[in-house]
Design an enzyme around this catalytic site. Structure first.
Site, PDB file in Angstrom:
ATOM      1  N   GLU A 167      17.499   3.918  73.794  1.00  0.00           N
ATOM      2  CA  GLU A 167      18.640   3.002  73.944  1.00  0.00           C
ATOM      3  C   GLU A 167      19.150   2.888  75.382  1.00  0.00           C
ATOM      4  O   GLU A 167      20.345   2.996  75.634  1.00  0.00           O
ATOM      5  CB  GLU A 167      19.768   3.426  72.983  1.00  0.00           C
ATOM      6  CG  GLU A 167      19.303   3.458  71.537  1.00  0.00           C
ATOM      7  CD  GLU A 167      20.397   3.871  70.538  1.00  0.00           C
ATOM      8  OE1 GLU A 167      21.480   4.295  70.976  1.00  0.00           O
ATOM      9  OE2 GLU A 167      20.155   3.738  69.324  1.00  0.00           O
ATOM     10  N   GLU A 272      12.713   3.127  63.185  1.00  0.00           N
ATOM     11  CA  GLU A 272      13.898   3.545  62.414  1.00  0.00           C
ATOM     12  C   GLU A 272      14.257   2.497  61.364  1.00  0.00           C
ATOM     13  O   GLU A 272      15.427   2.120  61.202  1.00  0.00           O
ATOM     14  CB  GLU A 272      15.094   3.790  63.360  1.00  0.00           C
ATOM     15  CG  GLU A 272      14.781   4.768  64.478  1.00  0.00           C
ATOM     16  CD  GLU A 272      15.973   5.140  65.349  1.00  0.00           C
ATOM     17  OE1 GLU A 272      17.126   4.808  64.997  1.00  0.00           O
ATOM     18  OE2 GLU A 272      15.754   5.765  66.397  1.00  0.00           O
TER      19      GLU A 272
END
Ligand code: XIL
Length: 370
Positions: A167, A272
């Site tokens: 991220e 994910e």
């Protein structure tokens, strides 16, 4: 039905029993085709595990994981706060992570490490200098190097892929102004990959992020990876978290993103995957952990099971189309009960470890496109 006819004829009785067995196993948790087999010609199928699952305290969960999946990710136990809670050489705690890796090895699974450098779940001390002094770039780089060398080095050759940086981008595609970026500078990303490569040159070193299907963030990730490649930074894979909801990403958006990612020439992993079916989750599609309460607000939408099945079918249709570039599709959790977004009932198995309609829909896609 006239049963006496069956009982008077042993041949018919046999057929009836066989038919009953088939009907029963299709409904029980013991599904006829496990996910990993259904997709064996396309990509590996992974699942993020919590501690109760990989220590087999959750016996039903562990059994289901072994039957359905051939890859695993650690939901939390390899994050900095878990594996390296304190300062100094005694600051590491490998107990849970060791058990996680042992579970994967015992079951012949592809083992992922998640994650080395992230703004989340990283203790405050990491970014603090001595006394009241701010930490310097050099000191933070040294801390990063020690962390990556120690953690990656410990599992060298055993953990096959690492989310090296997680991220690192903002929604607009620029570098996120995390403490890593502010204290070290933009090159913290290149440094992290370099340290990971020094510790295990054979591991697949991934950059991982969410919502990178969206136009601006997609452009940001493409530019970032191309820049790293031009600088000969050893990046070996791209992870797209794909925390989805019932309408995002659309098949078209996902298809165009995966087409663009293919240009990078590195394996793509869906890292994910979940599909949030809560009402709050339809308003916001961000996977920002700090916004998770909003994304989980409300009960599930009407006809959630059916809509979930349709969205999963749509996503897997596109994954299968891009199977040449996709090496792994990992679900972020095993059952709805385990999920970080449990209010949104986002997974293929319900709280009683039973396959949902969405499970059948995913298997059906594999069967159509074996
Ligand atoms: C989540 C876990 O699932 C939760 O248990 C934890 O409380 C917060 O983190 N992006 C990531 C994952 O990369 O590490 C996050 O996992 C979900 C969003």
């Amino acid at each position: 039905m006239n049963f006496s006819k069956f009982f008077s004829n042993p041949h018919n009785t046999l057929i009836t029993a066989a038919m009953l067995t088939v009907a029963f196993s299709a409904e029980s948790a013991d599904t006829p085709i496990p996910l990993k087999n259904a997709f064996k010609n396309a990509f590996m199928i992974g699942v993020a595990l919590n501690q109760r699952q990989f220590t087999e305290q959750d016996t039903n969960g562990a059994a289901l994981v072994k039957r359905q999946f051939n890859a695993i990710s650690p939901e939390n136990v390899m994050k900095w706060e878990s594996i390296h809670p304190g300062l100094g050489t005694n600051g590491y705690n490998f107990e849970a992570a060791d058990r996680y890796v042992e579970f994967g090895e015992k079951n012949g699974m592809f083992i992922v490490g998640h994650t080395l450098i992230w703004h989340g779940q990283t203790p405050r001390w990491v970014f603090q200098g001595e006394g009241t002094n701010a930490i310097t770039r050099e000191a933070l780089l040294e801390r990063m190097r020690d962390h990556i060398h120690t953690v990656v080095g410990r599992y060298k050759g055993r953990v096959k892929a690492w989310d090296v940086v997680n991220e690192g981008l903002s929604e607009d595609g620029s570098l996120r102004k995390s403490q890593w970026q502010r204290i070290i500078g933009d090159d913290y990303i290149a440094k992290a990959f370099q340290y990971a490569y020094e510790a295990d040159p054979k591991a697949e070193l991934r950059y991982n992020d969410y919502s990178i299907e969206n136009e601006r963030k997609r452009a940001g990730v493409l530019a970032l990876v191309k820049k790293l490649q031009a600088e000969k930074v050893p990046i070996g894979g791209l992870g797209s978290q794909t925390h989805a909801n019932l309408t995002w990403p659309s098949a078209d958006l996902l298809d165009s993103a995966l087409t663009a990612f293919a240009e990078l020439g590195i394996p793509i992993s869906i890292t994910e995957l979940d599909v949030n079916a809560s009402q709050g989750g339809q308003r916001s599609q961000s996977a920002e952990v700090s916004q998770n309460a909003q994304s989980s607000a409300g009960s599930v939408v009407d006809a959630a099971n059916q809509k979930l099945a349709e969205q999963y079918a749509s996503l897997f249709r596109v994954f299968l189309k891009h199977r040449k570039n996709i090496k792994l599709v990992t679900f972020w959790g095993l059952t709805d009960r385990d999920s970080w977004r449990r209010a949104g009932k986002p997974l293929l198995f319900d709280g009683e470890w039973r396959p949902k309609t969405a499970f059948d829909a995913v298997i059906a896609e594999a069967t159509k496109n074996p």
